[in-house]
Each structure stands twice: as C-alpha cells, then as structure tokens.
Write a protein that holds these residues in place. Structure first.
Motif, mmCIF file in Angstrom:
data_model
loop_
_atom_site.group_PDB
_atom_site.id
_atom_site.type_symbol
_atom_site.label_atom_id
_atom_site.label_comp_id
_atom_site.label_asym_id
_atom_site.label_seq_id
_atom_site.Cartn_x
_atom_site.Cartn_y
_atom_site.Cartn_z
ATOM 1 N N ALA A 105 1.352 24.779 32.634
ATOM 2 C CA ALA A 105 2.078 23.615 33.291
ATOM 3 C C ALA A 105 3.132 23.958 34.011
ATOM 4 O O ALA A 105 3.443 23.657 35.073
ATOM 5 C CB ALA A 105 2.411 22.777 32.251
ATOM 6 N N ARG A 106 3.740 25.183 33.713
ATOM 7 C CA ARG A 106 4.998 25.723 34.528
ATOM 8 C C ARG A 106 4.548 26.267 35.890
ATOM 9 O O ARG A 106 5.191 26.211 36.752
ATOM 10 C CB ARG A 106 5.610 26.641 33.605
ATOM 11 C CG ARG A 106 6.475 26.400 32.463
ATOM 12 C CD ARG A 106 7.159 27.374 31.936
ATOM 13 N NE ARG A 106 6.347 28.667 31.160
ATOM 14 C CZ ARG A 106 5.895 28.412 29.849
ATOM 15 N NH1 ARG A 106 7.108 27.877 29.127
ATOM 16 N NH2 ARG A 106 5.366 29.512 29.568
ATOM 17 N N ASP A 107 3.332 26.761 35.916
ATOM 18 C CA ASP A 107 2.784 27.114 37.257
ATOM 19 C C ASP A 107 2.628 26.072 38.184
ATOM 20 O O ASP A 107 2.557 26.571 39.370
ATOM 21 C CB ASP A 107 1.471 28.002 36.924
ATOM 22 C CG ASP A 107 1.508 29.351 36.163
ATOM 23 O OD1 ASP A 107 2.573 30.047 36.433
ATOM 24 O OD2 ASP A 107 0.720 29.597 35.359
ATOM 25 N N PHE A 108 2.735 24.943 37.873
ATOM 26 C CA PHE A 108 2.343 23.791 38.625
ATOM 27 C C PHE A 108 3.682 23.436 39.474
ATOM 28 O O PHE A 108 3.813 22.818 40.343
ATOM 29 C CB PHE A 108 1.760 22.457 38.122
ATOM 30 C CG PHE A 108 0.032 22.963 37.907
ATOM 31 C CD1 PHE A 108 -0.540 22.337 38.780
ATOM 32 C CD2 PHE A 108 -0.177 23.157 36.484
ATOM 33 C CE1 PHE A 108 -1.783 22.519 38.584
ATOM 34 C CE2 PHE A 108 -1.441 23.398 36.414
ATOM 35 C CZ PHE A 108 -2.449 22.977 37.345
ATOM 36 N N TYR A 109 4.878 24.154 38.847
ATOM 37 C CA TYR A 109 6.086 23.700 39.533
ATOM 38 C C TYR A 109 6.738 24.956 40.052
ATOM 39 O O TYR A 109 7.722 24.921 40.826
ATOM 40 C CB TYR A 109 7.134 23.370 38.156
ATOM 41 C CG TYR A 109 6.707 22.072 37.713
ATOM 42 C CD1 TYR A 109 7.101 20.885 38.455
ATOM 43 C CD2 TYR A 109 5.968 21.750 36.429
ATOM 44 C CE1 TYR A 109 6.578 19.696 38.018
ATOM 45 C CE2 TYR A 109 5.592 20.583 36.238
ATOM 46 C CZ TYR A 109 5.939 19.596 36.606
ATOM 47 O OH TYR A 109 5.602 18.101 36.256
ATOM 48 N N LYS A 110 5.963 26.221 40.352
ATOM 49 C CA LYS A 110 6.543 27.110 41.166
ATOM 50 C C LYS A 110 5.990 26.963 42.643
ATOM 51 O O LYS A 110 5.035 26.209 42.983
ATOM 52 C CB LYS A 110 5.820 28.437 40.483
ATOM 53 C CG LYS A 110 6.017 29.104 39.275
ATOM 54 C CD LYS A 110 5.304 30.209 39.000
ATOM 55 C CE LYS A 110 5.662 30.556 37.616
ATOM 56 N NZ LYS A 110 4.906 31.686 37.200
ATOM 57 N N VAL A 111 6.876 26.998 43.378
ATOM 58 C CA VAL A 111 6.767 26.995 44.601
ATOM 59 C C VAL A 111 6.436 28.088 45.452
ATOM 60 O O VAL A 111 6.446 29.099 45.073
ATOM 61 C CB VAL A 111 8.146 26.749 45.410
ATOM 62 C CG1 VAL A 111 7.965 26.302 46.854
ATOM 63 C CG2 VAL A 111 8.887 25.130 44.892
#
Length: 134
Positions: A128-134
C-alpha cells in the motif's frame, strides 16, 4: 518471497487469466445437456443480451487498464478495482439466469479470489505504501 514480487506475479497471472476467460470458447467444454441449458442464458435479465455483451467487453478493457495501473502502483487503479468488483456484483443480479460448466465456474472463482488478494494487498500490506510514492 517478497510481497511486492508476489503482488506483481499475481497481477500478471490475473491479466492472463482475464484474457483466457474472455476469449476461450467455453462452449467446447459443454456436454449435450449443458449446451441445451445454455440457451437460457440471460433469461429474466433486466438487461438485454446485446447490452450484456457490450458491458462485458467494456469490463474486460477496464480490468486490463486497472491491472496495468496496479502494476505501476497508480492510486486510481485501486479504487477502480474495488468499483469494478462492486459493479460486477450488481451486474450479476441484473443478468438473469446464467449457465456455466464446472471448469468455467472454477476459473471465474479463482479470478475472483485473485482480485480479493489484490484488494487486500494493495490496501492493507506494505505494498500500500508504494501507491503513495511519487
């Protein structure tokens, strides 16, 4: 195995599975009795058979685009996947009677389980954290 690798492998397997599901001539697996029963597909449907075909084609394209978005960790893809699953549930109720072989039903069930894994992993794991990386 790393969860991120497992997640992406699952995406690839599901994309291939959707292509098989959509293009495989399932009628070849039907016996004589099941083939006769298949004439009742869409009976008591709230949506005409032609519209059901168009909707299924649109859903197929949407799934492919969504899987591509999930592979590259696009936030919009998670919401679209959940929306597609909810829309699919509603569509089942509107589609009327539908006949499937055991192979077809099992294959569809496995695709649904895989989609559940994607939803759970993309919202509730380290992925899920990878979806918030730009």
């Amino acid at each position: 195995m790393n969860i991120k690798i497992l997640y992406r492998v699952c995406l690839i397997v599901l994309a291939v599975g959707q292509v098989i599901w959509f293009f495989f001539p399932w009628g070849l697996l039907y016996g004589e009795n099941l083939e006769a029963a298949a004439y009742f597909d869409g009976a008591d449907s709230a949506i005409s058979g032609d519209w059901l075909k168009v909707i299924s084609e649109i859903l197929f394209v949407m799934y492919m685009l969504t899987y591509a978005g999930l592979y590259f960790f696009k936030r919009w893809a998670r919401i679209i996947l959940v929306s597609l699953l909810i829309f699919g549930c509603v569509l089942i109720y509107l589609s009327g009677a539908y006949v499937q072989s055991g192979y077809e039903a099992a294959f569809g069930f496995l695709l649904t389980i895989g989609d559940g894994f994607l939803v759970g992993t993309s919202f509730f794991s380290s992925v899920a954290r990878d979806f918030y990386k730009v």
